[in-house]
Design a protein around this motif. Structure first.
Motif, PDB file in Angstrom:
ATOM      1  N   THR A 141       0.822  -1.213   0.000  1.00  0.00           N
ATOM      2  CA  THR A 141       0.000   0.000   0.000  1.00  0.00           C
ATOM      3  C   THR A 141       0.854   1.261   0.000  1.00  0.00           C
ATOM      4  OG1 THR A 141      -0.174   0.047   2.414  1.00  0.00           O
ATOM      5  CG2 THR A 141      -1.880  -1.166   1.221  1.00  0.00           C
ATOM      6  N   TRP A 142       2.124   1.157   0.384  1.00  0.00           N
ATOM      7  CA  TRP A 142       3.004   2.327   0.332  1.00  0.00           C
ATOM      8  C   TRP A 142       3.199   2.803  -1.105  1.00  0.00           C
ATOM      9  CZ3 TRP A 142       4.479   6.117   3.217  1.00  0.00           C
ATOM     10  CH2 TRP A 142       4.481   5.987   4.597  1.00  0.00           C
ATOM     11  N   LEU A 143       3.006   1.912  -2.070  1.00  0.00           N
ATOM     12  CA  LEU A 143       3.114   2.330  -3.470  1.00  0.00           C
ATOM     13  C   LEU A 143       1.994   3.321  -3.798  1.00  0.00           C
ATOM     14  CD1 LEU A 143       3.907  -1.124  -5.102  1.00  0.00           C
ATOM     15  CD2 LEU A 143       5.519   0.681  -4.457  1.00  0.00           C
ATOM     16  N   TYR A 144       0.768   3.026  -3.324  1.00  0.00           N
ATOM     17  CA  TYR A 144      -0.335   3.971  -3.489  1.00  0.00           C
ATOM     18  C   TYR A 144      -0.024   5.287  -2.781  1.00  0.00           C
ATOM     19  CZ  TYR A 144      -3.627   0.507  -5.354  1.00  0.00           C
ATOM     20  OH  TYR A 144      -4.260  -0.406  -6.141  1.00  0.00           O
ATOM     21  N   THR A 145       0.516   5.153  -1.560  1.00  0.00           N
ATOM     22  CA  THR A 145       0.823   6.350  -0.790  1.00  0.00           C
ATOM     23  C   THR A 145       1.849   7.217  -1.505  1.00  0.00           C
ATOM     24  OG1 THR A 145       0.374   5.144   1.262  1.00  0.00           O
ATOM     25  CG2 THR A 145       1.619   7.193   1.457  1.00  0.00           C
ATOM     26  N   ALA A 146       2.872   6.585  -2.061  1.00  0.00           N
ATOM     27  CA  ALA A 146       3.910   7.328  -2.783  1.00  0.00           C
ATOM     28  C   ALA A 146       3.318   8.052  -3.987  1.00  0.00           C
ATOM     29  CB  ALA A 146       5.027   6.380  -3.220  1.00  0.00           C
TER      30      ALA A 146
END
Length: 489
Positions: free
Chosen positions: A63-68
Motif C-alpha cells: 500500500t506504500w506504493l499507493y501512498t507514494a
C-alpha cells in the motif's frame, strides 16, 4: 452566479502567436491525460506480482506504493498547473512528462522495491500533467477553450482509467515488471518530445506573478499529512490521528495566513466566488465516489468463490484483464457529450448540473448495493456510474475555470485537482475500512478477504457520498442568497 471571464481568442491582447493546429493540440492533451490516468490505474492488477517479486511480507508494504503515488500527486497538483501560468504551458508539460519518464526509468534500472517507491513518487508528481491541458487548450483555442479543455479532461480520464486496468491485466499475463517500466519510460519520453513539438511556446500567462515558496511548501505539507492519513490510516491505527490533526490544524492556519498574504498560492478572491468552493467540495465527493466504486468492483470481481468456504463464497473469479474489460461501460459513458448540460453551466445553472450528476451516481450505487453478484450487474452499474461521475467532473472543473481569467487557468486547475486528489484518497480509505471490518479466510492460503455483506454496505456508503453533493449545493445556494440579501440591505 459565477463570474464568467471571456476568452480572448488565440492570443491575449498585444501578443501575436501563430494559430496552433487544433486537432494536434487536442491530441497531445488527450495523450497526457490518458497516459497519466493509465499509470495510476495500471498499478492494482500488478500488486500481486510486485509483492511476490520483491518478497514483500505484508500488504501494508504494497500500500506504500499507493501512498507514494498519492503524495507525489498532491505536490504535483499544487505546483505544475501554477508553473504553467508563470513559466509557460510548453515548459510545464515537458517538465511533467520528464518526471513521468524518469519515474518509470528508476524502477526499470534499479529493479527493486526501494527504487519502485522512488519511481512512484516521481510518477505521482508528473501525473499532475493531466491538469495541464485545461490551461493550454483554454489559452490556445479561444472562445471554445474552456468547453473543449474540460471535455478532453473528462473523456480522456475515463478512457485512461480503463486503459490502465486493461493494460495492467495484459502485463500480468505477458510482461515482466522490468519490461513494463522500460516500455513506460519510452512512452513518457515520446510524450515529452510531442509536448515540446506541439504545445505553442508562448510568453508566461501571468508575467508579474511568482510562486510563493513558503505558502506552497506549507500547503504541500498539510495536504500531504491528510493524504498520508487517508492512505495509511488503517495500517497505523490510532497513530494515524497524529498526521491527520497536524494536517487539519496546518490547513486552517494556512488559510488564515493566505487571506492576508500579498502573494497567495491560490487567489483567495477566487474561493469566495459563488459556487467555486462548493464546486471544489463536489469534485472531491465525486472523486471519492469514483475511487470507492472502482475499489469495490475490482476487489469483488477478482475473488474466486471456489477458494472460500461454501458459507462465505462470493466473487466472480475474473482475471485482472477481465476485470478491466468489465469497466468498459464506465469509460464509454465518459465519451457522451452533454451539450445541453454544458449550455446550462454557462447559463449559470451549475447547481442543477451537480444535482443531476449526483442523483445519477446515487442511482447507480443503489443498484449495485442491491445487485452485485453477476457480471451484467456491474456492466449496467458501470455505465450509470460513468455517466454520473462524468457529469460531476465536467461541472466542477468548468465552474472553477469560469471564475478566473485565462492567465490563471493553471491555478484554477490546481485548486480543482487538489480537491480531486483528496477526494480520491478519502474514497479509497472509506472503502478499505469497510472491507476490513470483517474478514473470512481463503482456504489453504492463510490469507483473508472481506466478508460478502460488506460490499453492499460499501455501495450504500458511497451512495451517501453522492447525496452529499446535493447537500453541498443546497448549502452553497442558501449562503449565496444570504450574502445577496445582506448586500441589498
Amino acid at each position: 452566479m459565477t463570474e464568467i471571464h471571456p476568452q480572448s481568442g488565440p492570443g491575449r491582447p498585444g501578443t501575436a502567436r501563430p494559430a496552433p493546429n487544433k486537432a494536434v493540440l487536442i491530441g497531445v492533451g488527450t495523450l497526457l491525460i490518458v497516459l497519466t490516468n493509465a499509470v495510476i490505474f495500471i498499478l492494482p492488477p500488478l500488486l500481486p506480482i510486485i509483492q511476490a517479486q520483491y518478497g514483500l511480507a505484508t500488504v501494508a508494504e504494497t500500500t506504500w506504493l499507493y501512498t507514494a503515488l498519492t503524495l507525489g500527486g498532491g505536490a504535483g497538483f499544487i505546483l505544475l498547473p501554477r508553473l504553467a501560468d508563470l513559466y509557460g504551458d510548453r515548459n510545464a508539460a515537458v517538465a511533467a512528462s520528464t518526471f513521468l519518464a524518469v519515474g518509470a526509468l528508476v524502477p526499470a534500472a534499479g529493479d527493486s522495491y526501494s527504487t519502485l517507491l522512488v519511481g512512484c513518487i516521481l510518477m505521482g508528481f508528473g501525473g499532475a500533467a493531466q491538469l495541464l491541458p485545461l490551461g493550454f487548450l483554454r489559452r490556445n483555442l479561444g472562445a471554445d477553450g474552456i468547453t473543449v479543455g474540460v471535455a478532453v479532461l473528462v473523456v480522456a480520464t475515463g478512457v485512461g482509467i480503463v486503459v490502465g486496468m486493461i493494460g495492467g491485466g495484459l502485463i500480468v499475463e505477458s510482461l515482466s515488471l522490468r519490461g513494463f517500466f522500460i516500455i513506460l519510460t519510452i512512452v513518457c519520453a515520446v510524450t515529452a518530445i510531442a509536448c515540446h513539438a506541439v504545445i505553442p511556446h508562448t510568453p508566461p500567462a501571468e508575467r508579474s506573478g511568482r510562486i510563493a515558496v513558503l505558502g506552497t511548501v506549507w500547503m504541500i505539507a498539510w495536504v500531504a499529512a491528510i493524504l498520508l492519513t487517508l492512505t495509511q490510516g488503517l495500517v497505523w491505527g490510532i497513530a494515524a490521528l497524529i498526521p491527520l490533526i497536524a494536517g487539519i490544524v496546518g490547513g486552517i492556519a494556512w488559510v488564515r495566513v493566505e487571506r492576508r498574504s500579498t502573494s497567495a498560492v491560490f487567489d483567495v478572491a477566487l474561493m469566495k466566488a459563488p459556487l467555486v468552493t462548493a464546486s471544489c467540495v463536489c469534485i472531491a465527493l465525486f472523486a471519492a465516489v469514483n475511487s470507492a466504486f472502482l475499489l469495490l468492483l475490482s476487489t469483488y470481481a477478482q475473488i474466486t468463490p471456489e477458494n472460500l468456504r461454501p458459507a462465505d463464497a462470493y466473487g466472480l473469479g475474473l482475471s485482472a484483464l477481465q476485470t478491466g474489460w468489465l469497466m468498459a461501460p464506465f469509460a464509454a459513458a465518459f465519451l457522451i457529450r452533454g451539450t445541453v448540460l454544458e449550455r446550462a453551466l454557462f447559463n449559470g445553472r451549475g447547481a442543477t448540473v451537480f444535482v443531476i450528476g449526483a442523483l445519477i451516481s446515487a442511482s447507480g450505487l443503489t443498484w449495485l448495493a442491491v445487485a452485485h453478484g453477476q457480471q451484467w450487474h456491474y456492466l449496467a452499474g458501470a455505465a450509470v456510474m460513468g455517466l454520473g461521475i462524468r457529469i460531476g467532473y465536467a461541472a466542477g472543473f468548468t465552474m472553477v475555470q469560469m471564475a478566473v481569467p485565462e492567465e490563471k487557468a493553471g491555478m484554477a486547475a490546481g485548486i480543482a485537482g487538489t480537491s480531486m486528489a483528496v477526494g480520491f484518497a478519502f474514497g479509497t480509505a472509506l472503502v478499505s475500512a469497510d472491507l476490513g471490518a470483517s474478514l473470512v479466510p481463503v482456504v489453504g492460503t492463510g490469507l483473508d478477504v472481506a466478508a460478502k455483506g460488506l460490499y453492499g454496505i460499501g455501495y450504500w456508503l458511497s451512495g451517501l457520498l453522492a447525496l452529499l453533493v446535493v447537500v453541498t449545493v443546497l448549502v452553497s445556494r442558501a449562503r449565496s442568497g444570504r450574502r445577496v440579501c445582506a448586500a441589498a440591505s
